[in-house]
Design a protein around this motif. Structure first.
Motif, PDB file in Angstrom:
ATOM      1  N   GLU A  81      20.277 -23.477 -39.345  1.00  0.00           N
ATOM      2  CA  GLU A  81      19.190 -22.367 -38.156  1.00  0.00           C
ATOM      3  C   GLU A  81      17.805 -21.693 -38.863  1.00  0.00           C
ATOM      4  O   GLU A  81      16.795 -20.856 -38.552  1.00  0.00           O
ATOM      5  N   PHE A  84      14.373 -22.042 -39.710  1.00  0.00           N
ATOM      6  CA  PHE A  84      13.869 -22.399 -38.808  1.00  0.00           C
ATOM      7  C   PHE A  84      13.114 -21.185 -37.991  1.00  0.00           C
ATOM      8  O   PHE A  84      12.419 -21.685 -36.888  1.00  0.00           O
ATOM      9  N   GLU A  85      13.563 -20.235 -38.293  1.00  0.00           N
ATOM     10  CA  GLU A  85      13.576 -18.570 -37.583  1.00  0.00           C
ATOM     11  C   GLU A  85      12.284 -18.712 -37.826  1.00  0.00           C
ATOM     12  O   GLU A  85      10.997 -18.193 -38.707  1.00  0.00           O
ATOM     13  N   GLU A  87      10.018 -20.156 -36.188  1.00  0.00           N
ATOM     14  CA  GLU A  87       8.685 -21.581 -36.825  1.00  0.00           C
ATOM     15  C   GLU A  87       9.210 -22.499 -35.196  1.00  0.00           C
ATOM     16  O   GLU A  87       8.580 -23.321 -35.271  1.00  0.00           O
ATOM     17  N   GLU A  88      10.591 -21.850 -34.486  1.00  0.00           N
ATOM     18  CA  GLU A  88      10.619 -21.866 -33.128  1.00  0.00           C
ATOM     19  C   GLU A  88       9.559 -23.146 -32.670  1.00  0.00           C
ATOM     20  O   GLU A  88       9.928 -24.282 -31.588  1.00  0.00           O
ATOM     21  N   GLN A  89       8.390 -22.456 -32.102  1.00  0.00           N
ATOM     22  CA  GLN A  89       7.531 -23.341 -30.836  1.00  0.00           C
ATOM     23  C   GLN A  89       6.511 -24.424 -31.826  1.00  0.00           C
ATOM     24  O   GLN A  89       5.753 -25.329 -31.813  1.00  0.00           O
ATOM     25  N   LEU A  91       8.145 -26.777 -33.726  1.00  0.00           N
ATOM     26  CA  LEU A  91       9.367 -28.020 -34.031  1.00  0.00           C
ATOM     27  C   LEU A  91       9.152 -28.624 -32.939  1.00  0.00           C
ATOM     28  O   LEU A  91       9.004 -28.373 -31.407  1.00  0.00           O
ATOM     29  N   THR A  95      14.315 -31.399 -31.361  1.00  0.00           N
ATOM     30  CA  THR A  95      14.864 -30.510 -32.586  1.00  0.00           C
ATOM     31  C   THR A  95      15.086 -28.976 -32.167  1.00  0.00           C
ATOM     32  O   THR A  95      16.152 -28.119 -32.282  1.00  0.00           O
ATOM     33  N   ARG A  96      14.561 -28.456 -31.026  1.00  0.00           N
ATOM     34  CA  ARG A  96      14.256 -27.235 -30.636  1.00  0.00           C
ATOM     35  C   ARG A  96      15.680 -27.208 -29.540  1.00  0.00           C
ATOM     36  O   ARG A  96      16.549 -26.747 -29.306  1.00  0.00           O
ATOM     37  N   LEU A  99      18.988 -27.323 -31.703  1.00  0.00           N
ATOM     38  CA  LEU A  99      19.132 -26.107 -31.738  1.00  0.00           C
ATOM     39  C   LEU A  99      19.693 -25.609 -31.116  1.00  0.00           C
ATOM     40  O   LEU A  99      20.347 -24.761 -30.890  1.00  0.00           O
ATOM     41  N   ARG A 103      23.353 -24.363 -30.771  1.00  0.00           N
ATOM     42  CA  ARG A 103      23.770 -21.879 -29.754  1.00  0.00           C
ATOM     43  C   ARG A 103      24.715 -22.042 -28.693  1.00  0.00           C
ATOM     44  O   ARG A 103      25.421 -21.789 -28.916  1.00  0.00           O
TER      45      ARG A 103
END
Length: 183
Positions: A81, A84-85, A87-89, A91, A95-96, A99, A103
């Motif tokens: 995780e 990818f901090e 860069e979530e949008q 991904l 993948t989102r 993640l 969580r």
């Protein structure tokens, strides 16, 4: 005592077996009755073995897959995780989703998921009780797979009843034995 009465003293065999033997003793065709019973019992045992063998592998694969999935989602994904901090949008949606699932399972909602599993186990135990069986039987047409179960029970019913009638038992005496012979 007759052989059927002696066998009833120790309930080793299903009830229909002693009924077939009792009818065969009266008709004098005990040899045919034993041949028929042996064939029927072998067929039932073979079908049960084949069913268990056929179901064992998929159940094992499903259990191993679920364990592996839980390990990956709760232990492996959280380690990736931080990569990818920010860069979530960018991904991919899958993948989102993975993640987010990780969580959720690692937060308080994970405990809720565990509670849901425990409640599911308790519901399964309830369905094995008399009240649960009655509730399931009232709504069985909505439960997947019940048609196959009903067909299997109908086939067993016909086999046991045919064996009893073929060995000289009247239908009035055979039906209670068939009922006891079906689980």
């Amino acid at each position: 005592e007759t052989l059927a009465q002696a066998l009833e003293c120790r309930p080793v065999f299903p009830a229909y077996v002693t009924g077939v033997i009792a009818a065969a003793e009266r008709s004098g065709h005990l040899d045919r009755a034993f041949d028929t019973l042996a064939t029927r019992m072998n067929e039932l045992a073979s079908a049960r073995r084949e069913l268990m063998t056929a179901l064992a592998y998929p159940v094992a694969v499903l259990a191993a897959t679920m364990v592996a999935l839980v390990i990956v989602v709760t232990a492996v994904i959280p380690q990736f995780e931080p990569l990818f901090e920010g860069e979530e949008q960018r991904l991919p949606t899958v993948t989102r989703f993975v993640l987010a699932l990780s969580r959720i399972l690692n937060s308080a909602f994970g405990w809720i998921a565990l509670a849901v599993l425990i409640v599911g186990g308790l519901i399964t135990l309830w369905l094995r009780s008399e009240h649960g069986r009655q509730a399931a039987s009232r709504s069985r047409r909505f439960i997947p797979g019940m048609g196959v179960r009903d067909q299997y029970l109908a086939a067993r019913f016909a086999t046991i009843l045919g064996t009893l009638l073929n060995n000289g038992m009247t239908i009035v005496r055979a039906l209670p034995l068939v009922r006891r012979g079906l689980s």
